[in-house]
Design a protein around this motif. Structure first.
Motif, PDB file in Angstrom:
ATOM      1  N   GLN A 251       0.946   1.290 -12.091  1.00 15.24           N
ATOM      2  CA  GLN A 251       0.621   1.444 -10.677  1.00 15.24           C
ATOM      3  C   GLN A 251       0.912   2.877 -10.242  1.00 15.24           C
ATOM      4  O   GLN A 251       2.032   3.358 -10.344  1.00 15.24           O
ATOM      5  CB  GLN A 251       1.452   0.462  -9.848  1.00 15.24           C
ATOM      6  CG  GLN A 251       1.245   0.573  -8.352  1.00 15.24           C
ATOM      7  CD  GLN A 251       2.007  -0.506  -7.610  1.00 15.24           C
ATOM      8  OE1 GLN A 251       2.177  -1.612  -8.099  1.00 15.24           O
ATOM      9  NE2 GLN A 251       2.491  -0.182  -6.432  1.00 15.24           N
TER      10      GLN A 251
ATOM     11  N   VAL B  19       3.754  -3.660 -11.890  1.00 15.52           N
ATOM     12  CA  VAL B  19       2.845  -3.582 -10.738  1.00 15.52           C
ATOM     13  C   VAL B  19       3.355  -4.482  -9.613  1.00 15.52           C
ATOM     14  O   VAL B  19       3.710  -5.640  -9.852  1.00 15.52           O
ATOM     15  CB  VAL B  19       1.411  -3.985 -11.151  1.00 15.52           C
ATOM     16  CG1 VAL B  19       0.524  -4.154  -9.927  1.00 15.52           C
ATOM     17  CG2 VAL B  19       0.832  -2.941 -12.102  1.00 15.52           C
TER      18      VAL B  19
ATOM     19  N   LYS C 279      -6.914  -3.422 -14.180  1.00 15.45           N
ATOM     20  CA  LYS C 279      -7.386  -4.055 -12.947  1.00 15.45           C
ATOM     21  C   LYS C 279      -7.658  -5.547 -13.142  1.00 15.45           C
ATOM     22  O   LYS C 279      -7.112  -6.391 -12.430  1.00 15.45           O
ATOM     23  CB  LYS C 279      -8.668  -3.365 -12.446  1.00 15.45           C
ATOM     24  CG  LYS C 279      -8.546  -1.885 -12.170  1.00 15.45           C
ATOM     25  CD  LYS C 279      -9.808  -1.325 -11.540  1.00 15.45           C
ATOM     26  CE  LYS C 279     -11.066  -1.553 -12.334  1.00 15.45           C
ATOM     27  NZ  LYS C 279     -11.049  -0.902 -13.671  1.00 15.45           N
TER      28      LYS C 279
ATOM     29  N   LEU D 247      -8.029  -5.982  -0.024  1.00 13.92           N
ATOM     30  CA  LEU D 247      -7.384  -5.076  -0.968  1.00 13.92           C
ATOM     31  C   LEU D 247      -8.397  -4.668  -2.018  1.00 13.92           C
ATOM     32  O   LEU D 247      -9.016  -5.520  -2.660  1.00 13.92           O
ATOM     33  CB  LEU D 247      -6.198  -5.768  -1.651  1.00 13.92           C
ATOM     34  CG  LEU D 247      -5.584  -5.012  -2.849  1.00 13.92           C
ATOM     35  CD1 LEU D 247      -4.873  -3.744  -2.381  1.00 13.92           C
ATOM     36  CD2 LEU D 247      -4.634  -5.908  -3.632  1.00 13.92           C
TER      37      LEU D 247
ATOM     38  N   LEU E 128      -4.996  -0.459  -4.221  1.00 12.28           N
ATOM     39  CA  LEU E 128      -4.095  -0.478  -5.363  1.00 12.28           C
ATOM     40  C   LEU E 128      -4.764   0.342  -6.457  1.00 12.28           C
ATOM     41  O   LEU E 128      -5.834  -0.021  -6.943  1.00 12.28           O
ATOM     42  CB  LEU E 128      -3.847  -1.914  -5.845  1.00 12.28           C
ATOM     43  CG  LEU E 128      -3.019  -2.074  -7.125  1.00 12.28           C
ATOM     44  CD1 LEU E 128      -1.591  -1.567  -6.917  1.00 12.28           C
ATOM     45  CD2 LEU E 128      -3.010  -3.530  -7.578  1.00 12.28           C
TER      46      LEU E 128
ATOM     47  N   PHE F 237       2.545  -5.461  -5.326  1.00 13.78           N
ATOM     48  CA  PHE F 237       1.745  -5.288  -4.119  1.00 13.78           C
ATOM     49  C   PHE F 237       1.737  -6.600  -3.346  1.00 13.78           C
ATOM     50  O   PHE F 237       2.162  -7.641  -3.851  1.00 13.78           O
ATOM     51  CB  PHE F 237       0.305  -4.867  -4.452  1.00 13.78           C
ATOM     52  CG  PHE F 237      -0.469  -5.871  -5.254  1.00 13.78           C
ATOM     53  CD1 PHE F 237      -1.258  -6.837  -4.636  1.00 13.78           C
ATOM     54  CD2 PHE F 237      -0.416  -5.853  -6.643  1.00 13.78           C
ATOM     55  CE1 PHE F 237      -1.970  -7.765  -5.371  1.00 13.78           C
ATOM     56  CE2 PHE F 237      -1.122  -6.783  -7.392  1.00 13.78           C
ATOM     57  CZ  PHE F 237      -1.905  -7.735  -6.760  1.00 13.78           C
TER      58      PHE F 237
ATOM     59  N   VAL G 254      -8.838  -2.934  -5.630  1.00 13.43           N
ATOM     60  CA  VAL G 254      -8.123  -2.540  -6.841  1.00 13.43           C
ATOM     61  C   VAL G 254      -9.021  -1.573  -7.607  1.00 13.43           C
ATOM     62  O   VAL G 254     -10.130  -1.940  -8.015  1.00 13.43           O
ATOM     63  CB  VAL G 254      -7.786  -3.766  -7.715  1.00 13.43           C
ATOM     64  CG1 VAL G 254      -6.930  -3.350  -8.913  1.00 13.43           C
ATOM     65  CG2 VAL G 254      -7.069  -4.832  -6.895  1.00 13.43           C
TER      66      VAL G 254
ATOM     67  N   PHE H  92      -0.083   2.227  -3.997  1.00 10.49           N
ATOM     68  CA  PHE H  92      -0.440   1.040  -3.226  1.00 10.49           C
ATOM     69  C   PHE H  92      -0.169   1.342  -1.757  1.00 10.49           C
ATOM     70  O   PHE H  92       0.929   1.774  -1.385  1.00 10.49           O
ATOM     71  CB  PHE H  92       0.378  -0.177  -3.640  1.00 10.49           C
ATOM     72  CG  PHE H  92       0.241  -1.336  -2.678  1.00 10.49           C
ATOM     73  CD1 PHE H  92      -0.971  -1.964  -2.499  1.00 10.49           C
ATOM     74  CD2 PHE H  92       1.330  -1.753  -1.918  1.00 10.49           C
ATOM     75  CE1 PHE H  92      -1.117  -2.996  -1.594  1.00 10.49           C
ATOM     76  CE2 PHE H  92       1.206  -2.796  -1.019  1.00 10.49           C
ATOM     77  CZ  PHE H  92      -0.021  -3.421  -0.854  1.00 10.49           C
TER      78      PHE H  92
ATOM     79  N   LYS I 143      -6.360  -1.938   2.245  1.00  9.72           N
ATOM     80  CA  LYS I 143      -5.347  -1.393   1.347  1.00  9.72           C
ATOM     81  C   LYS I 143      -5.985  -1.067  -0.003  1.00  9.72           C
ATOM     82  O   LYS I 143      -7.017  -1.636  -0.367  1.00  9.72           O
ATOM     83  CB  LYS I 143      -4.205  -2.402   1.133  1.00  9.72           C
ATOM     84  CG  LYS I 143      -3.348  -2.648   2.359  1.00  9.72           C
ATOM     85  CD  LYS I 143      -2.265  -3.689   2.049  1.00  9.72           C
ATOM     86  CE  LYS I 143      -1.354  -3.934   3.236  1.00  9.72           C
ATOM     87  NZ  LYS I 143      -0.362  -5.011   2.954  1.00  9.72           N
TER      88      LYS I 143
END
Length: 257
Positions: free
Chosen positions: A209, A24, A44, A34, A202, A26, A36, A212, A200
């Motif tokens: 992932q 992962v 997560k 962000l 994720l 980011f 998730v 992203f 953003k």
């Protein structure tokens, strides 16, 4: 000028034979939010706990304020606020005592009396924490994460157990906080929450992932993954997510009736 607050590269974490997080990567800039997202078991919380310095990754690079959060957790925590999904408090401690205790950890704590009022908990200051409702405990957890005037906030299931009005007010509060330059990482199952707040996204699936980037980028990602005859313009983030998420077996009436 924005700066990178969190940088994660090729993060890997396993629990015995379970590969919880796999490669992962980011980054989050100052003032960004962000979100998730992913199903239960997607990695997560494990990912976020590595950022918080609560778990040591098996491999990969994590920098928070340019520091390794596992090796330099004390330094990182001076500028990080963490709201945990499930927090345990001393069974007899009262709300105001818990706030005063947290304030004592910082040289320049926020005004927790004001935060109590803003969170709708002023009338609960003498109440033992364990007697608060689920939603009240959630609001207290968020309040405690703010006492240190953090530059980075990590929120796990921010508005679980809160009624719609309180959720909306919480969104407004955190949007204003991010505009003040505070970076926020939020783990959420509520896609309307991510849609309202996130800069953003994720997206994790079974520890891997999948995406992203920005919300518009997520829209294009979903469009590229599904048959064109199923695509509709202006779909909500929740509907986009449901197009991708692994399907689960729903409850049937067999054996009940």
């Amino acid at each position: 000028m924005s700066q990178t607050i969190v940088q994660v590269e090729n993060l890997n974490l396993a629990y015995k034979n379970l590969r919880a997080v796999q490669n992962v990567s980011f980054s989050v800039e100052s003032g960004e939010i962000l979100a998730v997202i992913g199903q239960n078991g997607s990695g997560k919380t494990s990912t976020v706990e590595c950022v918080e310095g609560l778990r040591k990754p098996d491999s990969g690079l994590i920098q928070v304020f340019g520091k390794d959060p596992w090796q330099r957790r004390g330094e990182v925590y001076r500028e990080m606020g963490v709201q945990l999904q499930e927090a345990e408090y001393h069974s007899k401690i009262r709300v105001e005592e818990q706030c005063r205790l947290f304030a004592s950890f910082y040289d320049r704590p926020a005004d927790w009396n004001l935060l109590l009022t803003q969170m709708g908990l002023d009338g609960k200051r003498k109440c033992p924490v364990h007697k608060l409702s689920g939603g009240e405990k959630q609001r207290l957890s968020v309040l405690l994460s703010l006492i240190g005037r953090p530059k980075l906030l990590v929120l796990d299931e921010l508005t679980t157990g809160l009624d719609p009005e309180v959720r909306q007010n919480m969104w407004i509060s955190f949007e204003n906080i991010s505009k003040g330059g505070v970076t926020i990482i939020m783990v959420s199952h509520y896609l309307d929450e991510a849609e309202a707040l996130a800069d953003k996204i994720l997206y994790l699936e079974r520890g891997r992932q999948q995406f992203f980037g920005t919300k518009q980028g997520f829209r294009e990602y979903v469009k590229s993954r599904i048959p064109q005859d199923k695509w509709e313009e202006n779909l909500s983030l929740e509907k986009l997510y449901l197009m991708l998420a692994p399907k689960t077996t729903g409850l049937t009436m067999e054996g009940i009736l």
